[in-house]
Design an enzyme around this catalytic site. Structure first.
Site, PDB file in Angstrom:
ATOM      1  N   ASP A   1       0.849  -1.198   0.000  1.00  0.00           N
ATOM      2  CA  ASP A   1       0.000   0.000   0.000  1.00  0.00           C
ATOM      3  C   ASP A   1       0.882   1.244   0.000  1.00  0.00           C
ATOM      4  O   ASP A   1       1.679   1.453   0.915  1.00  0.00           O
ATOM      5  CB  ASP A   1      -0.909  -0.023   1.237  1.00  0.00           C
ATOM      6  CG  ASP A   1      -1.717   1.245   1.407  1.00  0.00           C
ATOM      7  OD1 ASP A   1      -1.952   1.936   0.395  1.00  0.00           O
ATOM      8  OD2 ASP A   1      -2.113   1.553   2.553  1.00  0.00           O
TER       9      ASP A   1
ATOM     10  N   HIS B   1      -4.202 -17.247  -5.218  1.00  0.00           N
ATOM     11  CA  HIS B   1      -5.055 -16.428  -4.354  1.00  0.00           C
ATOM     12  C   HIS B   1      -6.294 -17.195  -3.898  1.00  0.00           C
ATOM     13  O   HIS B   1      -7.013 -16.729  -3.011  1.00  0.00           O
ATOM     14  CB  HIS B   1      -5.488 -15.169  -5.104  1.00  0.00           C
ATOM     15  CG  HIS B   1      -6.351 -15.468  -6.282  1.00  0.00           C
ATOM     16  ND1 HIS B   1      -5.838 -15.912  -7.482  1.00  0.00           N
ATOM     17  CD2 HIS B   1      -7.695 -15.416  -6.449  1.00  0.00           C
ATOM     18  CE1 HIS B   1      -6.824 -16.117  -8.331  1.00  0.00           C
ATOM     19  NE2 HIS B   1      -7.958 -15.820  -7.737  1.00  0.00           N
ATOM     20  N   ASP B   2      -6.557 -18.360  -4.489  1.00  0.00           N
ATOM     21  CA  ASP B   2      -7.753 -19.143  -4.169  1.00  0.00           C
ATOM     22  C   ASP B   2      -7.462 -20.343  -3.283  1.00  0.00           C
ATOM     23  O   ASP B   2      -8.351 -21.174  -3.063  1.00  0.00           O
ATOM     24  CB  ASP B   2      -8.406 -19.653  -5.465  1.00  0.00           C
ATOM     25  CG  ASP B   2      -9.282 -18.603  -6.138  1.00  0.00           C
ATOM     26  OD1 ASP B   2      -9.772 -17.701  -5.435  1.00  0.00           O
ATOM     27  OD2 ASP B   2      -9.477 -18.696  -7.361  1.00  0.00           O
TER      28      ASP B   2
ATOM     29  N   ASP C   1     -10.147 -16.371 -16.162  1.00  0.00           N
ATOM     30  CA  ASP C   1     -10.840 -16.860 -14.973  1.00  0.00           C
ATOM     31  C   ASP C   1     -11.955 -17.827 -15.368  1.00  0.00           C
ATOM     32  O   ASP C   1     -12.759 -17.532 -16.260  1.00  0.00           O
ATOM     33  CB  ASP C   1     -11.423 -15.659 -14.206  1.00  0.00           C
ATOM     34  CG  ASP C   1     -12.094 -16.052 -12.915  1.00  0.00           C
ATOM     35  OD1 ASP C   1     -11.406 -16.616 -12.046  1.00  0.00           O
ATOM     36  OD2 ASP C   1     -13.309 -15.800 -12.781  1.00  0.00           O
TER      37      ASP C   1
ATOM     38  N   ASP D   1      -4.123   3.909   2.833  1.00  0.00           N
ATOM     39  CA  ASP D   1      -5.560   3.655   3.022  1.00  0.00           C
ATOM     40  C   ASP D   1      -5.840   2.210   3.412  1.00  0.00           C
ATOM     41  O   ASP D   1      -6.993   1.806   3.555  1.00  0.00           O
ATOM     42  CB  ASP D   1      -6.360   4.023   1.770  1.00  0.00           C
ATOM     43  CG  ASP D   1      -6.044   3.152   0.562  1.00  0.00           C
ATOM     44  OD1 ASP D   1      -5.132   2.296   0.664  1.00  0.00           O
ATOM     45  OD2 ASP D   1      -6.710   3.328  -0.481  1.00  0.00           O
TER      46      ASP D   1
ATOM     47  N   ASP E   1      -1.998  -1.178  -3.816  1.00  0.00           N
ATOM     48  CA  ASP E   1      -2.342  -0.431  -5.028  1.00  0.00           C
ATOM     49  C   ASP E   1      -1.230  -0.550  -6.063  1.00  0.00           C
ATOM     50  O   ASP E   1      -0.184  -1.156  -5.833  1.00  0.00           O
ATOM     51  CB  ASP E   1      -2.614   1.032  -4.682  1.00  0.00           C
ATOM     52  CG  ASP E   1      -1.564   1.635  -3.766  1.00  0.00           C
ATOM     53  OD1 ASP E   1      -0.360   1.471  -4.063  1.00  0.00           O
ATOM     54  OD2 ASP E   1      -1.932   2.261  -2.747  1.00  0.00           O
TER      55      ASP E   1
ATOM     56  N   GLU F   1      -7.985 -20.995 -16.408  1.00  0.00           N
ATOM     57  CA  GLU F   1      -8.320 -21.696 -15.164  1.00  0.00           C
ATOM     58  C   GLU F   1      -9.485 -22.632 -15.452  1.00  0.00           C
ATOM     59  O   GLU F   1     -10.598 -22.186 -15.730  1.00  0.00           O
ATOM     60  CB  GLU F   1      -8.720 -20.699 -14.073  1.00  0.00           C
ATOM     61  CG  GLU F   1      -9.151 -21.384 -12.786  1.00  0.00           C
ATOM     62  CD  GLU F   1      -9.936 -20.470 -11.853  1.00  0.00           C
ATOM     63  OE1 GLU F   1      -9.988 -20.769 -10.643  1.00  0.00           O
ATOM     64  OE2 GLU F   1     -10.512 -19.475 -12.326  1.00  0.00           O
TER      65      GLU F   1
ATOM     66  N   ASP G   1      -5.588 -10.662 -15.215  1.00  0.00           N
ATOM     67  CA  ASP G   1      -6.718 -11.558 -15.001  1.00  0.00           C
ATOM     68  C   ASP G   1      -7.909 -10.987 -15.752  1.00  0.00           C
ATOM     69  O   ASP G   1      -8.250  -9.804 -15.574  1.00  0.00           O
ATOM     70  CB  ASP G   1      -7.039 -11.617 -13.503  1.00  0.00           C
ATOM     71  CG  ASP G   1      -7.340 -13.026 -13.025  1.00  0.00           C
ATOM     72  OD1 ASP G   1      -8.042 -13.730 -13.749  1.00  0.00           O
ATOM     73  OD2 ASP G   1      -6.874 -13.384 -11.929  1.00  0.00           O
TER      74      ASP G   1
END
Length: 570
Positions: A36, A341-342, A213, A40, A44, A267, A113
């Site tokens: 970051d 990430h899954d 995806d 916040d 990013d 995927e 993605d």
């Protein structure tokens, strides 16, 4: 004994024409959890730009960014509101273009993605479709009916019905995932045309490819027949590898992708090597490669997500070996990954995140970087980041896990989160989404603000700064082995031969080209294991090992807990 194979008889995969992505090491970045820059609490694009030298030091050839598009984030960006806008919290299009330039300056490619199957329910296409305006009536899967009678028994990938009744249109719409992710109707020509243009928009920006995806669920059958109620994902036999999926993908490839030097990795749900051959290469649908869930579903029992079962080294070895051999010598290229990430953190799922964190993390790196495939690494795995100790529903952000827990409580299957805590700690996708741990400081150096998701409390000892200062640095092992891979033809294109198909703990194999043989041996266990690999050849040099003094006598190897060795043979 090990059966010898003549090197002279070897036919090399990829000889027909080698592509940049066949030699690449791909690093997945989950932007909101990477770094970051503005305090916040959300990672990013400028935060990624601050770390490009880190990525360059690691030695990766491409980064895969999970969705950065404008989105309400019902499913962490996989619910796209506008494909051509950047999520405000991530920055601006100028920030993206600057990041793209920074990475390209270091010869690091950028893969985005792209979500082809569905949009957000806040996308203007859906808003027009639900009001039956401007020709968008058939952009999504709508079925008329009574509000209390869904069109069929299909469920979502997150649990619960795949249909939601929309009061505005007075009809049901299909969503294979969250109800805020309505599925696009690819039977409609205008949908195909407009999605092609969304892909072209980013290729014209200079991106180097896409991760597609859930690409193989885009085609649904006419009539929406009921699915097998015994399946955890009811209906999957109808929409995984659906009736017109090859037509849709060939159209995308011929109309758009073929005009660019772009990598595509799909995927796949319920995907087999036979399916992959049909999707990939010039004799298939034109995709570069696919990835599957064969090895990451081994710990899922008969009762699905809630049923955690033990996995065996022999099972992982069998699945990955079968894929390697099935795609070898074809124009369908292979991929290898252990975490995304899954999924849970790989050192917690496939290794030992306590006593043997370094050894098991580097063993996993060895498998990833020496198998015949394009390897995909996930952020934080290069320092051995582990699963988070979830203890409350309020800590979580994962739509999959929270939907399952909430549904179970509502149905009376469980009374409280406490009953689900063990499964959630093991399975939740949030394990991979906690912030990257850069330092031992407040919020692990990820942000100066309040992080959007909790930081793992082990960051005081597991962090980038500490790891890179250690003699036993996981980061350095990854980086050195990437260099070895880059310099070793056999590790990029060599034929794969499995040497230990019946050992309960040791996985040994060779990679062979015409003039080079590399032997890889890993002991995937927390105890010493012995194996005889003497007939594989004679050691010329040690290319990598996560212990000191590995020894070179192959006839009687004693591999220490989670030991990984890479030899060049003469």
């Amino acid at each position: 004994m090990v059966e010898e194979t003549s090197v002279e008889e070897t036919v090399l995969p990829g000889d027909a024409g080698r592509e940049w992505w066949q030699e690449a090491v791909v690093y997945e970045i989950y932007p909101q959890s990477f770094n970051d820059s503005d305090g916040d609490g959300i990672g990013d694009l400028q935060g990624i730009a601050e770390k490009v030298d880190y990525l360059d030091d690691l030695g990766v050839d491409a980064v895969w960014l999970t969705p950065i598009y404008d989105s309400p984030h019902a499913d962490n960006g996989y619910d796209v509101r506008d494909y051509r806008s950047i999520l405000e919290e991530f920055g601006t299009m100028a920030d993206f273009e600057a990041l793209l330039a920074e990475l390209h300056d270091r010869d690091i490619r950028v893969v985005l993605d792209i979500v082809l199957n569905h949009t957000s329910d806040e996308h203007e296409w859906f808003q027009r479709s639900r009001r039956e305006k401007d020709g968008y009536e058939s952009f999504y899967h709508w079925v008329d009916g009574e509000p209390d009678e869904p069109p069929n028994n299909w469920t979502t990938g997150f649990g619960g019905s795949a249909w939601t009744y929309d009061e505005v249109r007075g009809a049901w719409y299909l969503h294979l995932f969250d109800e805020k992710q309505p599925d696009l109707n690819w039977r409609t020509p205008a949908v195909r045309e407009m999605m092609h243009e969304e892909v072209r928009f980013w290729l014209e920006k200079g991106v180097d490819g896409f991760r597609l995806d859930v690409f193989n669920v885009m085609s649904k059958p006419e009539g929406y027949p009921d699915g097998d109620p015994e399946e955890e994902w009811v209906g999957i036999e109808h929409f995984a590898n659906g009736p017109r999926i090859h037509e849709y993908l060939r159209g995308l490839s011929e109309d758009v992708l073929s005009e660019y030097d772009a990598m595509t990795v799909g995927e796949g749900m319920d995907l087999s090597p036979r399916d992959a051959k049909r999707y990939c290469g010039p004799s298939g649908d034109g995709l570069s490669m696919t990835y599957h869930y064969g090895h990451t579903s081994l710990d899922v029992g008969e009762d699905g997500w809630w049923d955690v079962v033990d996995w065996e080294v022999s099972e992982v070895r069998s699945v990955l070996s079968d894929w390697a051999r099935a795609l070898e010598l074809t124009d369908a290229w292979n991929t290898v990954y252990l975490g995304t990430h899954d999924t849970p953190r790989i050192v917690s799922r496939f290794g030992n995140d306590d006593r043997y964190r370094y050894e098991s993390a580097t063993l996993l790196a060895t498998v990833l970087l020496t198998m015949p495939a394009t390897p995909f690494l996930f952020q934080g795995d290069e320092i051995g980041m582990a699963n988070y100790p979830w203890s409350a529903r309020e800590e979580m952000r994962d739509a999959d896990a929270t939907n399952r827990v909430d549904t179970a409580i509502e149905s009376g299957a469980i009374e409280s989160f406490a009953e689900a805590e063990g499964v959630v700690r093991y399975r939740s996708r949030d394990n991979a989404r906690t912030p990257v741990q850069w330092t031992d400081g407040e919020h692990a150096g990820f942000t100066d603000g309040e992080p959007w998701i909790p930081v793992n409390p082990d960051h005081d000892r597991v962090n980038v700064a500490a790891d890179r200062d250690r003699d036993d640095s996981i980061f350095r092992f990854y980086s050195d082995l990437i260099d070895v891979r880059d310099d070793t033809e056999a590790l990029r294109y060599g034929v794969y031969d499995l040497l230990t198909d019946d050992h309960p703990r040791v996985w040994a194999y060779t990679r062979r080209t015409g003039d080079e043989v590399v032997l890889i041996a890993v002991n995937w266990a927390g105890r010493t294991s012995r194996v005889d690999l003497g007939s594989a050849g004679t050691v010329e040099s040690v290319l990598a090992c996560n212990y000191d003094d590995p020894g070179t006598d192959l006839s009687s190897i004693a591999l220490r807990p989670y030991e990984a060795r890479v030899y060049r043979l003469s």
